[in-house]
Write a protein that holds these residues in place. Structure first.
Motif, PDB file in Angstrom:
ATOM      1  N   VAL A  11       0.835  -1.203   0.000  1.00 18.97           N
ATOM      2  CA  VAL A  11       0.000   0.000   0.000  1.00 18.97           C
ATOM      3  C   VAL A  11       0.872   1.257   0.000  1.00 18.97           C
ATOM      4  CG1 VAL A  11      -1.650   1.339   1.379  1.00 18.97           C
ATOM      5  CG2 VAL A  11      -1.970  -1.126   1.099  1.00 18.97           C
ATOM      6  N   SER A  12       1.905   1.256   0.805  1.00 17.39           N
ATOM      7  CA  SER A  12       2.790   2.425   0.899  1.00 17.39           C
ATOM      8  C   SER A  12       3.485   2.714  -0.426  1.00 17.39           C
ATOM      9  CB  SER A  12       3.844   2.196   1.992  1.00 17.39           C
ATOM     10  OG  SER A  12       3.228   2.015   3.257  1.00 17.39           O
ATOM     11  N   SER A  13       3.797   1.665  -1.168  1.00 18.89           N
ATOM     12  CA  SER A  13       4.474   1.845  -2.453  1.00 18.89           C
ATOM     13  C   SER A  13       3.491   1.898  -3.618  1.00 18.89           C
ATOM     14  CB  SER A  13       5.484   0.716  -2.681  1.00 18.89           C
ATOM     15  OG  SER A  13       4.836  -0.544  -2.684  1.00 18.89           O
ATOM     16  N   ARG A  14       2.184   1.842  -3.314  1.00 25.29           N
ATOM     17  CA  ARG A  14       1.126   1.879  -4.331  1.00 25.29           C
ATOM     18  C   ARG A  14       1.378   0.831  -5.413  1.00 25.29           C
ATOM     19  NH1 ARG A  14       2.139   7.020  -2.629  1.00 25.29           N
ATOM     20  NH2 ARG A  14       0.345   8.215  -1.864  1.00 25.29           N
ATOM     21  N   ASP A  15       1.620  -0.377  -4.980  1.00 22.50           N
ATOM     22  CA  ASP A  15       2.019  -1.462  -5.869  1.00 22.50           C
ATOM     23  C   ASP A  15       0.798  -2.069  -6.551  1.00 22.50           C
ATOM     24  OD1 ASP A  15       3.107  -3.693  -7.105  1.00 22.50           O
ATOM     25  OD2 ASP A  15       4.562  -4.021  -5.502  1.00 22.50           O
ATOM     26  N   ALA A  16       0.615  -1.738  -7.833  1.00 20.49           N
ATOM     27  CA  ALA A  16      -0.564  -2.196  -8.579  1.00 20.49           C
ATOM     28  C   ALA A  16      -0.565  -3.702  -8.802  1.00 20.49           C
ATOM     29  CB  ALA A  16      -0.638  -1.481  -9.920  1.00 20.49           C
ATOM     30  N   ARG A  17       0.566  -4.358  -8.607  1.00 23.77           N
ATOM     31  CA  ARG A  17       0.603  -5.810  -8.803  1.00 23.77           C
ATOM     32  C   ARG A  17      -0.310  -6.529  -7.822  1.00 23.77           C
ATOM     33  NH1 ARG A  17       6.832  -7.051  -8.246  1.00 23.77           N
ATOM     34  NH2 ARG A  17       6.467  -5.688  -6.449  1.00 23.77           N
ATOM     35  N   PHE A  18      -0.644  -5.882  -6.719  1.00 22.92           N
ATOM     36  CA  PHE A  18      -1.466  -6.520  -5.696  1.00 22.92           C
ATOM     37  C   PHE A  18      -2.927  -6.101  -5.770  1.00 22.92           C
ATOM     38  CE2 PHE A  18       2.846  -6.834  -4.210  1.00 22.92           C
ATOM     39  CZ  PHE A  18       2.910  -8.115  -3.690  1.00 22.92           C
ATOM     40  N   ASP A  19      -3.290  -5.275  -6.758  1.00 16.18           N
ATOM     41  CA  ASP A  19      -4.695  -4.910  -6.928  1.00 16.18           C
ATOM     42  C   ASP A  19      -5.512  -6.174  -7.200  1.00 16.18           C
ATOM     43  OD1 ASP A  19      -4.065  -2.280  -6.582  1.00 16.18           O
ATOM     44  OD2 ASP A  19      -4.333  -1.693  -8.677  1.00 16.18           O
ATOM     45  N   GLY A  20      -6.550  -6.368  -6.428  1.00 18.21           N
ATOM     46  CA  GLY A  20      -7.381  -7.551  -6.571  1.00 18.21           C
ATOM     47  C   GLY A  20      -6.953  -8.700  -5.686  1.00 18.21           C
ATOM     48  N   THR A  21      -5.701  -8.670  -5.201  1.00 18.94           N
ATOM     49  CA  THR A  21      -5.213  -9.706  -4.304  1.00 18.94           C
ATOM     50  C   THR A  21      -5.749  -9.481  -2.900  1.00 18.94           C
ATOM     51  OG1 THR A  21      -3.205  -9.932  -5.615  1.00 18.94           O
ATOM     52  CG2 THR A  21      -3.148 -10.821  -3.388  1.00 18.94           C
ATOM     53  N   PHE A  22      -5.806  -8.212  -2.495  1.00 15.70           N
ATOM     54  CA  PHE A  22      -6.413  -7.843  -1.213  1.00 15.70           C
ATOM     55  C   PHE A  22      -6.882  -6.398  -1.312  1.00 15.70           C
ATOM     56  CE2 PHE A  22      -2.000  -6.483  -0.722  1.00 15.70           C
ATOM     57  CZ  PHE A  22      -2.117  -5.239  -0.109  1.00 15.70           C
ATOM     58  N   PHE A  23      -7.636  -5.968  -0.309  1.00 13.13           N
ATOM     59  CA  PHE A  23      -8.133  -4.600  -0.229  1.00 13.13           C
ATOM     60  C   PHE A  23      -7.796  -4.060   1.152  1.00 13.13           C
ATOM     61  CE2 PHE A  23     -10.543  -6.949  -3.270  1.00 13.13           C
ATOM     62  CZ  PHE A  23     -10.780  -6.069  -4.302  1.00 13.13           C
ATOM     63  N   PHE A  24      -7.626  -2.749   1.238  1.00  9.65           N
ATOM     64  CA  PHE A  24      -7.387  -2.169   2.560  1.00  9.65           C
ATOM     65  C   PHE A  24      -8.421  -1.088   2.826  1.00  9.65           C
ATOM     66  CE2 PHE A  24      -5.133   0.967   0.015  1.00  9.65           C
ATOM     67  CZ  PHE A  24      -5.246   2.163   0.716  1.00  9.65           C
ATOM     68  N   ALA A  25      -8.756  -0.938   4.094  1.00 14.57           N
ATOM     69  CA  ALA A  25      -9.739   0.049   4.520  1.00 14.57           C
ATOM     70  C   ALA A  25      -9.119   0.939   5.586  1.00 14.57           C
ATOM     71  CB  ALA A  25     -10.984  -0.636   5.061  1.00 14.57           C
ATOM     72  N   VAL A  26      -9.649   2.147   5.686  1.00 11.93           N
ATOM     73  CA  VAL A  26      -9.120   3.133   6.633  1.00 11.93           C
ATOM     74  C   VAL A  26     -10.199   3.429   7.673  1.00 11.93           C
ATOM     75  CG1 VAL A  26      -8.046   5.389   6.883  1.00 11.93           C
ATOM     76  CG2 VAL A  26      -7.766   4.106   4.744  1.00 11.93           C
ATOM     77  N   ALA A  27      -9.906   3.101   8.913  1.00 14.34           N
ATOM     78  CA  ALA A  27     -10.896   3.211   9.981  1.00 14.34           C
ATOM     79  C   ALA A  27     -11.375   4.640  10.182  1.00 14.34           C
ATOM     80  CB  ALA A  27     -10.316   2.655  11.275  1.00 14.34           C
ATOM     81  N   THR A  28     -10.497   5.622   9.972  1.00 16.33           N
ATOM     82  CA  THR A  28     -10.863   7.019  10.241  1.00 16.33           C
ATOM     83  C   THR A  28     -11.728   7.637   9.154  1.00 16.33           C
ATOM     84  OG1 THR A  28      -8.731   7.640   9.271  1.00 16.33           O
ATOM     85  CG2 THR A  28      -8.864   7.502  11.683  1.00 16.33           C
TER      86      THR A  28
END
Length: 488
Positions: A20-37
């Motif tokens: 996520v920090s490196s905005r790595d598109a290779r992992f799009d669709g592999t997992f998703f992240f959510a932001v609690a705030t």
């Protein structure tokens, strides 16, 4: 960060956050992240400012993030990411279920129908999917319906009420509630935000079909062009700017798909336009085009494994993102595989054209060179097959009858091993034909055809002997395409 491949279940949260920090598109669709705030979920490559680690939650599916109360990010549109390559690779219950859900089986037949196709109870199916994906089959299908509805809202003028039913919702109220929950907007507001694109001819539903990593478009379009059967397929334009068009037989009606060959500098998606007689077929049509163009592949994982072999390394480097094309119609592909036994590709297309003209279903309204749907298996069980030797005619009738009566099933949830055995049990079907059907009709990424003449020539030229393909698992289908493209 090192690429672990989308089929690696051991990716921990620290590695996910690094992606996520490196905005790595290779992992799009592999997992998703959510932001609690913020209450928003995203794809790993989202361009927004990276949230603090303690505010981030990770989910294995968009449906799981939605179930936890998060809404889709408006910047990165996480619902539009390529599907995980894991579902193409896996032959277990979860992989088979995900392929069927993607094809719209839950919308058409319900969760009970999905479970029946897979041979398990609804309870067991729900438990397995929830354990791995954080959501059951109904929730996963709901997420797909919402994505289909957003596409229709933002790319067509279809009234909102008709959009709801075209996307598969049971009621307008359910549709409105779902869209507000997932996108935090009303359907009307989503429509106002739409920016329909006009690539290609006017009309139909314009789409951008996402893929991950590089995409060897020239090779894929050339592969399809050489095999295009007049009447149901055509490829127009010069290499580098071609358009592939074909007819589709769909659950509710018929369709025509148009896919444009992207420029070599274009990355991330293929432009597609779907002309459908019934918009309820949108999700199914999209999935069939995605399978045909192998858009859910993980080219980085493939290159990592195949490139480790010194013999294949130059081929892999020469064609980054080479795909293993699937099939828009699995039953059609099986018939065509038998039709092409022991003849050249050009001869097989000529035989296919005769078959379409004699037994195909005419379109209600022809569209240029597209005039028919490929014949259904039941129509071929007693067909004459003009121009085909008698022994192969018997095989074609046998295969058509097996497809028509369900002895052989080629739907996205079929058990590949069982299907392979059933094909080989049919008179006249040998290992090459069964393997080719498994590779293309069932989208199996790990098929090798050791008796294929083109593969043998390439292996000899590379100085590689029998058994070398063991090191290429689980991506042997891609290795086979590299061998076929060796001298092109």
């Amino acid at each position: 960060m090192p690429h672990t491949g989308s089929v690696n279940p051991t990716l921990d949260d620290d590695l996910r956050y690094e992606a996520v920090s490196s905005r790595d598109a290779r992992f799009d669709g592999t997992f998703f992240f959510a932001v609690a705030t913020t209450g928003i979920y995203c794809r790993p490559s989202c361009p927004a400012v990276t949230p603090k680690r303690h505010n981030v939650r990770f989910y294995p599916s968009a449906a799981a993030a939605q179930g936890a109360g998060f809404r889709a990010c408006r910047r990165c549109r996480p619902d539009a990411v390529p599907g995980s390559a894991e579902w193409n690779l896996r032959a277990d219950l979860v992989g088979r279920a995900m392929r069927l859900i993607g094809d719209g089986v839950v919308d058409r037949e319900g969760v009970q129908g999905l479970a029946h196709r897979l041979g398990y109870s609804t309870r067991h199916l729900h438990r397995q999917l929830t354990e791995e994906l954080g959501a059951g089959p109904a929730a996963l299908a709901r997420a797909q319906r919402a994505h289909t509805a957003r596409i229709l809202l933002q790319t067509t003028d279809l009234p909102v009420t008709e959009t709801a039913f075209a996307a598969g919702f049971a009621s307008v109220r359910q549709f409105n509630d779902t869209m507000r929950e997932i996108y935090a907007q009303t359907p009307s507001a989503l429509r106002a935000r739409g920016t329909p694109r006009q690539e290609g001819p006017p009309g139909g539903v314009p789409l951008r079909l996402a893929h991950r990593g590089p995409y060897a478009a020239r090779e894929v379009f050339s592969f399809l062009a050489r095999r295009a059967i007049p009447g149901i397929e055509e490829v127009t334009g010069a290499p580098g700017a071609r358009t592939y068009r074909r007819t589709l037989r769909l659950p509710y009606g018929t369709g025509i798909a148009e896919v444009q060959e992207p420029h070599r500098t274009a990355r991330g998606w293929l432009a597609c336009r779907l002309h459908l007689t019934d918009l309820r077929d949108l999700a199914a049509a999209v999935q069939r085009v995605r399978r045909l163009f192998d858009l859910d592949a993980d080219p980085d994982a493939v290159a990592e494994r195949l490139g480790a072999d010194p013999a294949l390394r130059p081929l892999v480097a020469a064609r980054p993102g080479l795909r293993s094309p699937g099939a828009a119609d699995a039953d059609e592909l099986a018939v065509r595989a038998v039709l092409g036994q022991q003849v050249t590709v050009a001869a097989a297309t000529r035989l296919g054209a005769r078959l379409v003209a004699a037994y195909g279903t005419p379109l209600a309204v022809p569209d240029g060179a597209l005039t028919h749907l490929f014949p259904e298996p039941a129509a071929l069980a007693d067909a004459e097959f003009p121009g085909v030797p008698e022994a192969r005619r018997r095989t074609l009738r046998t295969v058509a009858a097996a497809l028509a009566d369900g002895t052989v099933r080629l739907d996205p949830g079929a058990d590949r091993d069982d299907t392979g055995r059933r094909l080989l049990a049919l008179r006249g079907v040998g290992p090459w034909t069964a393997g080719y059907v498994r590779m293309r009709a069932l989208g199996d990424p790990d098929v090798f055809l050791p008796d294929d003449a083109g593969a043998r020539r390439a292996l000899t030229a590379l100085g590689t002997g029998p058994g070398a393909d063991d090191a290429w698992r689980p991506w042997r289908s891609y290795a086979l395409h590299h061998l076929w493209n060796k001298d092109s």
